[in-house]
Design an enzyme around this catalytic site. Structure first.
Site, PDB file in Angstrom:
ATOM      1  N   PRO A 186       4.401 -48.250   9.110  1.00 27.65           N
ATOM      2  CA  PRO A 186       4.683 -48.940   7.849  1.00 27.65           C
ATOM      3  C   PRO A 186       3.653 -48.695   6.750  1.00 27.65           C
ATOM      4  CG  PRO A 186       5.184 -50.373   9.678  1.00 27.65           C
ATOM      5  CD  PRO A 186       4.539 -49.147  10.272  1.00 27.65           C
ATOM      6  N   CYS A 187       4.174 -48.492   5.537  1.00 31.25           N
ATOM      7  CA  CYS A 187       3.335 -48.154   4.379  1.00 31.25           C
ATOM      8  C   CYS A 187       2.821 -49.352   3.575  1.00 31.25           C
ATOM      9  CB  CYS A 187       4.112 -47.236   3.437  1.00 31.25           C
ATOM     10  SG  CYS A 187       4.629 -45.683   4.183  1.00 31.25           S
TER      11      CYS A 187
END
Length: 423
Positions: free
Chosen positions: A84-85
């Site tokens: 996840p960013c």
């Protein structure tokens, strides 16, 4: 089967990285993805793959030990993923280890269980910023403890045949003898522009303005923003991104159902279709054919959040060459890869240190103010203890706050109530 390069991919999304790695010669042992629709896309295109759906850190979804040499008669060749960013995104709060969605440090811990020959993890450009220098140093040091050499590199997708800048921060790690043969892929000599990439699609319904539009859009586009389940819909991103697209003659306020029709005129320019957005992400043509499951907004989100397949292929080929021993040995391998000398000094010393002692240990030209600033930044991801030492304050680095699998972490309660909204 003995000649195959096997990959386990986490946070696989709709398969951008998956397809690129497949084109580089990797065969998926397993792909894990949280979003059910994205997982449906993977199955739609590769029904023979084993796809696990759910939280990758939940052992009822996937137990990493199942891919370890203790359970398999071979080693996994590559452990890959785009974790996840949001914890690192410049557009967000950059909470890093305090963001319950952060899985980067957790992913590194799985390397010690799976013991793959190579690792490739990618994320947004924000992870390359000074804010996360200590976090990155922790990752490098932890991989070294596990027996791997590793490097970070910021790459622009536009250097590998993609018509948008789309910077990605990539970590590659291998055991030292194989890492000595790893070379980051060289940029392609000719860049693809938005106009050149989309000209055929813009003219597919006979729109007379396609040639003129293509000439006007003869530049690299801004990064496509897929948005999340909570924020963002089927459009080309925030106000600044829409303005940049408008300069190229693209209306970013939505996604069109069809390409422009004959006689159509536009105040700004035509909107892109899902097929056009996919083309800008590197899908399409003979090598990168792909279908998407779901409805319009979901498909756009899958496309917009993906790792471009041609970029993944370039990286995969470089990793495969190193693993096969077909690439030359590097002339020089750095003895260490230091991204944060303040963290390094505090961690290696293990005890309280004054700022003067940190300077002496680090051997750098950092000023007192810079070191103090570095400590303040570290404190966002690590517990920092302070103690008086004469007239000075001394510091000691403590617990790393990131989720690495601990049962008592706040991530568990967060996911119990929010898993359907996490993206």
């Amino acid at each position: 089967m003995t000649n195959k390069l096997r990959v386990v991919e986490i946070c696989a999304g709709a398969g951008g990285q998956s397809l690129g790695l497949e084109r580089a010669g990797f065969h998926h042992e397993l792909a894990i993805e949280l979003d059910e629709t994205a997982a449906a896309t993977l199955r739609l295109n590769r029904p023979e793959w084993k796809v696990a759906v759910g939280d990758v850190a939940d052992k009822s979804v996937w137990d990493p030990s199942d891919q370890s040499p203790n359970k398999l008669p071979y080693r996994i060749d590559l452990f890959a993923g785009g974790v996840p960013c949001p914890p690192f995104s410049i557009a967000g709060q950059q909470l890093g280890s305090s963001d319950e969605r952060d899985l980067f440090a957790w992913a590194v811990e799985q390397v010690g269980i799976i013991k793959p020959r190579a690792v490739m993890l990618e994320n947004v450009r924000g992870l390359s910023m000074p804010r996360f220098s200590g976090y990155r140093q922790h990752v490098l040091d932890r991989l070294e403890e596990l027996g791997y050499k590793a490097e970070w590199k910021l790459i622009n997708s536009s250097d590998y045949g993609i018509a948008q800048l789309r910077p990605r921060f990539v970590l590659v790690a291998m055991e030292e003898n194989e890492f000595a043969r790893f070379h980051w892929p060289q940029p392609k000599p000719k860049r693809v522009t938005v106009g050149r990439a989309l000209k055929d699609l813009m003219s597919s319904n006979g729109w007379e303005g396609a040639d003129e539009w293509s000439q006007h859009a003869d530049a690299i586009g801004p990064t496509i923003v897929g948005g999340s389940k909570k924020h963002g819909g089927a459009d080309l991103g925030p106000t600044r991104a829409k303005a940049a697209w408008a300069e190229l003659g693209v209306n970013g306020k939505g996604i069109a159902d069809t390409a422009p029709m004959p006689g159509e005129t536009f105040e700004i320019g035509p909107k892109l279709t899902l097929e056009m957005v996919a083309k800008l992400q590197g899908w399409g043509g003979r090598d990168y054919k792909w279908k998407f499951a779901g409805r319009k907004t979901s498909i756009y989100r899958q496309i917009g959040n993906a790792f471009p397949p041609p970029v993944a292929r370039s990286l995969g080929l470089a990793i495969a060459s190193a693993l096969k021993g077909t690439s030359p040995v590097r002339k020089k391998l750095e003895d260490s890869n230091v991204t944060d000398p303040v963290y390094k000094a505090l961690k290696e010393n293990g005890d309280f240190m004054t700022i003067d002692e940190i300077v002496d240990h680090a051997g750098t030209d950092l000023t007192v103010n810079q070191i103090q600033r570095g400590i303040d930044i570290l404190e966002r991801d690590f517990d920092i203890e302070r103690a008086e030492c004469g007239k000075q304050i001394s510091f000691r680095i403590g617990h790393f706050r990131a989720f690495v699998g601990q049962k008592e972490h706040s991530r568990h309660s967060f996911y119990e109530g929010s898993i359907n909204r996490v993206s």
